[in-house]
Design an enzyme around this catalytic site. Sequence first.
Site, PDB file in Angstrom:
ATOM      1  N   ARG A  15       1.317  13.549 -51.385  1.00  0.00           N
ATOM      2  CA  ARG A  15       0.339  14.079 -52.343  1.00  0.00           C
ATOM      3  C   ARG A  15      -0.054  13.014 -53.368  1.00  0.00           C
ATOM      4  NH1 ARG A  15       0.208  19.779 -51.711  1.00  0.00           N
ATOM      5  NH2 ARG A  15       1.565  20.273 -49.962  1.00  0.00           N
ATOM      6  N   ARG A  17       8.306  16.030 -39.689  1.00  0.00           N
ATOM      7  CA  ARG A  17       8.337  15.591 -41.076  1.00  0.00           C
ATOM      8  C   ARG A  17       9.511  14.656 -41.369  1.00  0.00           C
ATOM      9  NH1 ARG A  17       9.473  20.260 -45.147  1.00  0.00           N
ATOM     10  NH2 ARG A  17      11.600  19.743 -44.520  1.00  0.00           N
ATOM     11  N   ASP A  28      -0.347  17.520 -45.646  1.00  0.00           N
ATOM     12  CA  ASP A  28       0.326  16.406 -46.311  1.00  0.00           C
ATOM     13  C   ASP A  28       1.191  15.573 -45.380  1.00  0.00           C
ATOM     14  OD1 ASP A  28       2.089  18.518 -46.009  1.00  0.00           O
ATOM     15  OD2 ASP A  28       2.996  18.334 -47.990  1.00  0.00           O
ATOM     16  N   ASN A  29       1.832  16.201 -44.382  1.00  0.00           N
ATOM     17  CA  ASN A  29       2.735  15.462 -43.496  1.00  0.00           C
ATOM     18  C   ASN A  29       3.006  16.293 -42.250  1.00  0.00           C
ATOM     19  OD1 ASN A  29       4.729  16.238 -46.202  1.00  0.00           O
ATOM     20  ND2 ASN A  29       5.092  17.299 -44.275  1.00  0.00           N
ATOM     21  N   LYS A  60       0.091  23.966 -55.023  1.00  0.00           N
ATOM     22  CA  LYS A  60       1.204  23.028 -55.110  1.00  0.00           C
ATOM     23  C   LYS A  60       0.737  21.677 -55.640  1.00  0.00           C
ATOM     24  CE  LYS A  60       5.206  21.510 -52.398  1.00  0.00           C
ATOM     25  NZ  LYS A  60       5.877  21.624 -51.093  1.00  0.00           N
ATOM     26  N   ASP A  66       0.490  22.694 -46.382  1.00  0.00           N
ATOM     27  CA  ASP A  66       1.821  22.165 -46.666  1.00  0.00           C
ATOM     28  C   ASP A  66       2.639  22.151 -45.380  1.00  0.00           C
ATOM     29  OD1 ASP A  66       4.016  21.244 -48.004  1.00  0.00           O
ATOM     30  OD2 ASP A  66       4.184  22.926 -49.396  1.00  0.00           O
ATOM     31  N   ASP A  67       2.918  20.975 -44.862  1.00  0.00           N
ATOM     32  CA  ASP A  67       3.635  20.825 -43.585  1.00  0.00           C
ATOM     33  C   ASP A  67       2.838  21.424 -42.427  1.00  0.00           C
ATOM     34  OD1 ASP A  67       5.573  19.818 -45.215  1.00  0.00           O
ATOM     35  OD2 ASP A  67       7.147  21.222 -44.634  1.00  0.00           O
ATOM     36  N   HIS A  81       3.239  19.150 -57.337  1.00  0.00           N
ATOM     37  CA  HIS A  81       4.386  18.399 -56.793  1.00  0.00           C
ATOM     38  C   HIS A  81       4.301  16.905 -57.036  1.00  0.00           C
ATOM     39  CE1 HIS A  81       7.600  18.626 -53.371  1.00  0.00           C
ATOM     40  NE2 HIS A  81       8.121  18.883 -54.557  1.00  0.00           N
ATOM     41  N   HIS A  99       4.794  25.846 -45.106  1.00  0.00           N
ATOM     42  CA  HIS A  99       6.086  25.215 -45.424  1.00  0.00           C
ATOM     43  C   HIS A  99       7.240  26.189 -45.174  1.00  0.00           C
ATOM     44  CE1 HIS A  99       9.237  23.351 -47.889  1.00  0.00           C
ATOM     45  NE2 HIS A  99       8.505  22.251 -47.934  1.00  0.00           N
TER      46      HIS A  99
END
Length: 511
Positions: free
Chosen positions: A75, A291, A282-283, A124, A32-33, A126, A190
């Site tokens: 996602r 981000r 994810d990013n 996660k 995540d991030d 989301h 994150h």
Amino acid sequence: MSFLFAWTLLCLLVCCDIGECRRRNVLLIIADDGGFETDVYNNTVVQTPHLRALSERSVIFKNAFTSVSSCSPSRSTILTGLPQHQNGMYGLHQGVHHFNSFDGVQSLPLLLNQANIRTGIIGKKHVGPGPVYPFDFAYTEETNSILQVGRNITKIKLLVRKFFQSQKVERSETEEERPFFLYVAFHDPHRCGHSQPQYGMFCEKFGNGESGMGRIPDWEPKYYSPDQVKVPYFIPDTPAARADIAAQYTTVSRLDQGVGLVLQELRDSGYENDTLVIYSSDNGIPFPNGRTNLYSSGVKEPMLVSSPEHRQRWGQVSQAYVSLLDITPTILDWFSLPHPSYSLSGARPVVLTGQSLLPALISEQSWVTVYASQSLHEVTMFYPMRSIHQGRYRLLHNMHYRMPFPIDQDFYVSPTFQDLLNRTQSGQPTGWFKTLKEYYYRERWELFDIQSDPTERRNLAGDPAYTPVLKGLRDQLLKWQWQTEDPWVCEPDAVLETKLEPQCRPLYNGL
């Protein structure tokens, strides 16, 4: 019997040797991030031995990109193979943002369920709505604490074990074990300073054994000093940013140890030699220029793909351009499943614009083009952008370029951004490679030569010498937008008319 199920049975028969079938499963691990804070990508400061071990069994993609630099939209693209503007997940899913994919989207877990492949998600999720993204086995933020199912690596380990044990229970009860797709979505690294500041800006204190922090039994915290960190070019080199990065490194180490635990459960359960393992994020990381941006710093991702059936390229680096839009076609290809023909608009059928990565596990591929598309992050952050990155050139279209670029709540309260704001307001040196005004206000078209200008500082869009490059990339980007039914395809100059033949109706607004 559904077509997909019948097709799966046929493929299983074809893959059988005399009296023996090779099982095929998938383990997808998403950070995540997360970024390149690992020695796999030449950051020798952060200790990530488990990602290093996975890379030795993988093809290491050097040019992997997300198709949108925002959590829920990304996602949704991972699990559908469709860009956010096509699947309907325009922004964040939770809370007041409340974005959802279109009801008619046929997602990866939906297709796998129809093909009698067991699906599981831990961590996660989301994304929504639930019927579009169904999982047989689910422990997510929808019914559990995200800190527990996304950051407590002991809890994650036990849930992975539970999933594998239930696989074996099913086999003992039915005398047949279904293939599986398990999606482990870590919440590290994150930020959590906006939601749980008591645990630190990256939840680096959560579970470390200190008073009030709880204890994650399997986690051995790794700590880093600000003077150790490697500051990426797009982050201000200041004491505040260095301390921020040091905290991020601690949670990257927790992520790495969690990945190690998950892979050990895969081995202990006897599935290692039957399972395709994909690791990515994810990013971009939650720092300035990261981000929510479609610059390289916001969309470039780590990606490791490990196949037990393709060992010839283990440990090799691929230069091919790949995208998170490729994950769904890769997994469908692994299971020998076609993507179904269906329509979201009632007109043309949906076509995946990503591709299977399996050929790249056999030999180097000459893929040089990826696309990205962003509309919102939070519901108040409307700033539609589209981009194409082909070879040495990246072209961005900032459709609402006269607006200031929006800042999300989570990033706003970060020490790095607060320091950048304060330094700018007081006239002090920021240690950054651009100004806040440059960050907020952008040109409509931004064209960069990544080879000669890797930090994307010199916009070539207005240079007559690059007019042919600009026109060629604009034409390709527009073609992709039409192909993926982008509702923003006519913006900002025109209105999309779709009642008869889709067309752009001019506004004559001077843009």
